[in-house]
Design an enzyme around this catalytic site. Structure first.
Site, mmCIF file in Angstrom:
data_model
loop_
_atom_site.group_PDB
_atom_site.id
_atom_site.type_symbol
_atom_site.label_atom_id
_atom_site.label_comp_id
_atom_site.label_asym_id
_atom_site.label_seq_id
_atom_site.Cartn_x
_atom_site.Cartn_y
_atom_site.Cartn_z
ATOM 1 N N ASP A 1 0.862 -1.175 0.000
ATOM 2 C CA ASP A 1 0.000 0.000 0.000
ATOM 3 C C ASP A 1 0.909 1.238 0.000
ATOM 4 O OD1 ASP A 1 -1.703 2.134 0.606
ATOM 5 O OD2 ASP A 1 -3.089 0.831 1.707
ATOM 6 N N TYR B 1 -5.698 11.299 -3.384
ATOM 7 C CA TYR B 1 -6.131 12.561 -2.751
ATOM 8 C C TYR B 1 -5.149 13.038 -1.696
ATOM 9 C CZ TYR B 1 -8.056 9.039 0.456
ATOM 10 O OH TYR B 1 -8.203 7.953 1.281
ATOM 11 N N LYS B 2 -4.139 12.225 -1.366
ATOM 12 C CA LYS B 2 -3.150 12.640 -0.363
ATOM 13 C C LYS B 2 -2.060 13.447 -1.073
ATOM 14 C CE LYS B 2 -4.436 8.998 2.822
ATOM 15 N NZ LYS B 2 -4.367 7.573 3.109
ATOM 16 N N ARG C 1 0.678 15.050 13.778
ATOM 17 C CA ARG C 1 1.312 14.633 12.525
ATOM 18 C C ARG C 1 1.453 15.819 11.578
ATOM 19 N NH1 ARG C 1 -1.552 10.201 8.592
ATOM 20 N NH2 ARG C 1 -3.086 11.871 8.458
#
Ligand SMILES: *Cc1c(COP(=O)(O)O)cnc(C)c1O
Length: 396
Positions: A183, A208-209, A355
């Site tokens: 992944d 979309y990241k 994060r």
């Protein structure tokens, strides 16, 4: 070399915001609204159903797949697009399991829950005595054995940014006859990936990241050429059929990775991704990785010097880290809300992780220094200790 001062003006970044969350949802490329508007008005509006042929909608999943393929080191013609990443994980894992008689899937506890949930759901549906074995990320290499059928890992840990050695683990898996499913959710667009060079069997990821395709953008899937004509797509939808418009009664898988298509592609969402890929087409991934490492190093040095209360939760060595930096703090949620209120946007991952993602396309050293100053202010002055920052939203 890619000049990242040239890519930064290609993105819309809200005024006064330092956006360190491109690892979760990439920001809007300035060209996207017009591209999407064109697809709506000139294509859907004027061409209506003829858009499938005349505007090339039906070919887009493979065309965009090839452009993403360059970023992940895939052979041309072996990546396609569609659905969400959870679905693509399910498909890749199902195809991998169909290639082995062994019963065990190995993954790690740092993997994204959806990947593990999908594996559990698939095991239940297949009902052939399969087992999901989950070990700590650092124990994966020691957990290899000949009873493993499939190794299913996310290359970069979504919480800590810890990076698996994809080449080494894939080579060892191959030597033991274990099929690999990688992944790339937090590596595609974050660093150079070489699926073909590593010998990966299957790879999946989302757009979309880091890839800036916009909320809801479709996922991608790679099937190695050596498996492409045998891989069994468990979700046997009509658009993965060899001849969708023959409307045959019997399912017969399409050519190579095209068989991993399921149903109607998301045309408007692909138009948005197409505009983002115009930027990505110009990016040298080695240069991107070098810039990303420099930004992360600068951030770690700044925050660790200014914020003794924050504990680095990411590997200190850049070689073992993706393109994000995480810190833990018992009040991490409130601290992140305070940072966001003061213009530095990262996110929070339970139980205590703050994060921050580093994306050289639109973040530079000046942004890092400004972000460090804000985070230092939030921590030193306990700005997080305010009830307005404690209430949890649905999305953290
Ligand atoms: C973001 C992410 C997902 C999300 O899956 P969707 O189906 O696109 O919502 C899945 N797996 C990993 C590893 C992720 O990072």
């Amino acid at each position: 070399m890619t000049d990242f001062s040239r890519t930064k003006p290609l993105f819309h970044l809200p005024d006064g915001m330092i956006y360190l969350d491109g690892n979760s949802l990439g920001p809007l490329p300035k060209a996207t609204p017009e591209r999407v508007a064109q697809t709506l008005t000139q294509e859907w509006g004027e061409m209506v159903i003829t858009g499938w042929n005349r505007a090339g909608w039906m070919a887009q999943p493979m065309a965009l797949g090839d452009r993403i393929g360059r970023l992940i080191g895939a052979e041309p013609g072996h990546v396609t697009l569609g659905d969400t990443l959870s679905i693509k994980v399910f498909q890749a894992l199902a195809a991998a399991l169909a290639m082995t008689d062994r019963k065990v899937i190995l993954s790690d506890s740092g993997n994204f829950p959806s990947d593990l949930y999908m594996a559990e759901g698939l095991i239940e549906a297949l009902d052939r005595g399969l087992e999901l074995r989950v070990v700590a990320p650092e124990d994966v290499a020691d957990a290899f054995s000949e009873d493993l059928g499939v190794l299913m890992l996310t290359q970069v840990d979504y919480r800590t940014g810890r990076l698996h050695d994809m080449a080494a683990l894939t080579a060892r898996a191959q030597a033991l006859g274990i099929i690999t499913v990688w992944d790339l959710a937090h590596s595609a667009g974050a660093m150079a990936v070489d699926v073909a060079g590593c010998g990966a069997d299957f790879a999946v990821g989302c757009t979309y990241k880091y890839l800036n395709g916009g909320p809801g953008a479709p996922a991608f899937i790679y099937v190695a050429p050596r498996h492409a004509d045998q891989a069994r797509p468990i979700l046997s939808g009509w658009l993965g059929h060899g001849a969708p418009f023959a409307f045959e009664r019997a399912y017969r898988p399409g050519d190579r990775v095209a068989r991993m298509r399921v149903g109607t592609p998301p045309v408007i969402q692909m138009a948005a991704l197409d505009a983002a890929m115009d930027i990505w087409d110009t990016v040298d991934m080695q240069a991107l990785r070098a810039a990303s490492v420099a930004l992360c190093e600068r951030f770690i040095a700044g925050v660790t010097a200014a914020c003794p209360d924050l504990t680095l939760a990411s590997p200190r060595d850049a070689q073992h880290r993706g393109s994000q930096v995480s810190f833990s703090h018992p009040q991490g949620y409130a601290a992140m809300q305070a940072c966001i209120a003061h213009g530095v946007v990262g996110d929070f991952r339970a139980p205590d992780i703050m994060r921050f993602g580093f994306t050289p396309l639109f973040i530079d050293a000046g942004d890092v220094d400004r972000a460090v100053a804000v985070i230092a202010d939030v921590m030193a002055n306990r700005l997080w200790d305010d009830p307005q920052y404690q209430a949890r939203s649905a999305v953290t």
